[in-house]
Design a protein around this motif. Structure first.
Motif, PDB file in Angstrom:
ATOM      1  N   ALA A 100       0.828  -1.212   0.000  1.00  0.00           N
ATOM      2  CA  ALA A 100       0.000   0.000   0.000  1.00  0.00           C
ATOM      3  C   ALA A 100       0.859   1.258   0.000  1.00  0.00           C
ATOM      4  CB  ALA A 100      -0.933   0.000   1.211  1.00  0.00           C
ATOM      5  N   THR A 101       1.932   1.244   0.797  1.00  0.00           N
ATOM      6  CA  THR A 101       2.817   2.405   0.849  1.00  0.00           C
ATOM      7  C   THR A 101       3.558   2.583  -0.470  1.00  0.00           C
ATOM      8  OG1 THR A 101       3.116   2.191   3.242  1.00  0.00           O
ATOM      9  CG2 THR A 101       4.787   3.434   2.041  1.00  0.00           C
ATOM     10  N   SER A 102       4.010   1.488  -1.054  1.00  0.00           N
ATOM     11  CA  SER A 102       4.695   1.570  -2.349  1.00  0.00           C
ATOM     12  C   SER A 102       3.768   2.128  -3.419  1.00  0.00           C
ATOM     13  CB  SER A 102       5.195   0.181  -2.761  1.00  0.00           C
ATOM     14  OG  SER A 102       6.133  -0.317  -1.829  1.00  0.00           O
ATOM     15  N   TRP A 103       2.504   1.719  -3.373  1.00  0.00           N
ATOM     16  CA  TRP A 103       1.519   2.235  -4.332  1.00  0.00           C
ATOM     17  C   TRP A 103       1.338   3.741  -4.155  1.00  0.00           C
ATOM     18  CZ3 TRP A 103      -3.203   4.699  -3.722  1.00  0.00           C
ATOM     19  CH2 TRP A 103      -3.998   4.798  -4.861  1.00  0.00           C
ATOM     20  N   SER A 104       1.318   4.203  -2.895  1.00  0.00           N
ATOM     21  CA  SER A 104       1.162   5.632  -2.620  1.00  0.00           C
ATOM     22  C   SER A 104       2.348   6.419  -3.164  1.00  0.00           C
ATOM     23  CB  SER A 104       1.016   5.873  -1.116  1.00  0.00           C
ATOM     24  OG  SER A 104       0.786   7.234  -0.834  1.00  0.00           O
TER      25      SER A 104
ATOM     26  N   TYR B 174       4.213   5.519  -5.692  1.00  0.00           N
ATOM     27  CA  TYR B 174       4.131   5.453  -7.157  1.00  0.00           C
ATOM     28  C   TYR B 174       3.099   6.438  -7.692  1.00  0.00           C
ATOM     29  CZ  TYR B 174       3.019   3.621 -11.793  1.00  0.00           C
ATOM     30  OH  TYR B 174       2.776   3.500 -13.135  1.00  0.00           O
ATOM     31  N   MET B 175       1.917   6.483  -7.083  1.00  0.00           N
ATOM     32  CA  MET B 175       0.846   7.345  -7.569  1.00  0.00           C
ATOM     33  C   MET B 175       1.178   8.823  -7.409  1.00  0.00           C
ATOM     34  SD  MET B 175      -1.351   5.398  -8.914  1.00  0.00           S
ATOM     35  CE  MET B 175      -2.674   6.573  -9.188  1.00  0.00           C
ATOM     36  N   GLN B 176       2.029   9.158  -6.455  1.00  0.00           N
ATOM     37  CA  GLN B 176       2.419  10.552  -6.246  1.00  0.00           C
ATOM     38  C   GLN B 176       3.759  10.886  -6.887  1.00  0.00           C
ATOM     39  OE1 GLN B 176       1.286  12.109  -2.119  1.00  0.00           O
ATOM     40  NE2 GLN B 176       1.310   9.901  -1.762  1.00  0.00           N
TER      41      GLN B 176
END
Length: 221
Positions: free
Chosen positions: A12-16, A18-20
């Motif tokens: 979840a943190t890695s996705w955050s 990436y998205m930012q």
């Protein structure tokens, strides 16, 4: 011997990140926060600590002068100039403090159009004028509907007033005339009509607004 897992943010943190479009570059951060990175940690890695980024935050984001920045950070203006020209390293704490100020709700309310406004610990937005009124988020969400209802009643009042005025003139004319057949009946009919219209103008009708039951009345702060 089991291989030690390399510290790295969870999915979840890695996705955050990436998205930012933020690169988790700090090894120490990954070791200190091996799974979940709070958002304030993620945002702290968004900018490289450099003189150009520091100056950009000061001049474009916070829009403060070098002396103002120096006074806030409790250093001299020459120190700020040295940081911005990359002559001396910028302390991360000073850099991060400016970023956090920009991200804070207090900075958002520092615009000249919001002078004196602030948010109380209970989340209500406080107005410095008009008796220190405060508003919840639910109350502010229905401001547009409230103004629409006000405009509706104002238009209704104008229409009814325009309809009443000719009747008043006609009534006055009939009262001044002498001996007309059926005058009394006409006067009674006009008076009844006037009473009906007047009741409509002064009625306490309320336009129903579908609002949350948790919404409180606007009250003094």
């Amino acid at each position: 011997m089991a291989k030690t897992k390399k510290p790295w943010p969870n999915k979840a943190t890695s996705w955050s990140y990436y998205m930012q479009a933020i690169e988790p570059s700090g090894k120490e951060i990954n070791e200190a926060f091996p799974e979940y990175h709070p958002m304030w940690v993620i945002q702290s890695q968004d900018k490289i600590v450099s003189g150009s980024h520091f100056k950009f935050m000061r001049t474009h984001l916070l829009q403060i002068t070098r002396p103002e920045c120096a006074a806030y950070l409790r250093v001299s203006a020459s120190v700020i100039q040295s940081w911005e020209n990359d002559r001396t390293p910028i302390p991360f704490m000073a850099f991060e403090l400016l970023r956090l100020v920009y991200e804070s709700v207090h900075f958002r309310l520092s615009h000249k159009n919001w002078q004196g406004w602030f948010i109380k610990p209970d989340g209500r937005l406080v107005c410095p004028e008009r008796g220190n009124l405060s508003f919840s988020s639910d109350e502010l969400a229905f401001i547009r509907e409230t103004h629409a209802a006000k405009r509706f009643f104002e238009r209704e009042y104008e229409l009814l007033r325009d309809e009443i005025e000719p009747l008043r003139a006609e009534l006055a004319e009939l009262k001044s005339s002498n001996g007309n057949d059926g005058l009394l009946d006409e006067l009674k009919a006009i008076e009844a009509r006037l009473a009906t219209l007047t009741a409509q103008v002064s009625s306490n009708k309320v336009v129903p607004i579908n609002r949350s039951k948790s919404t409180q009345e606007v009250k003094a702060a």
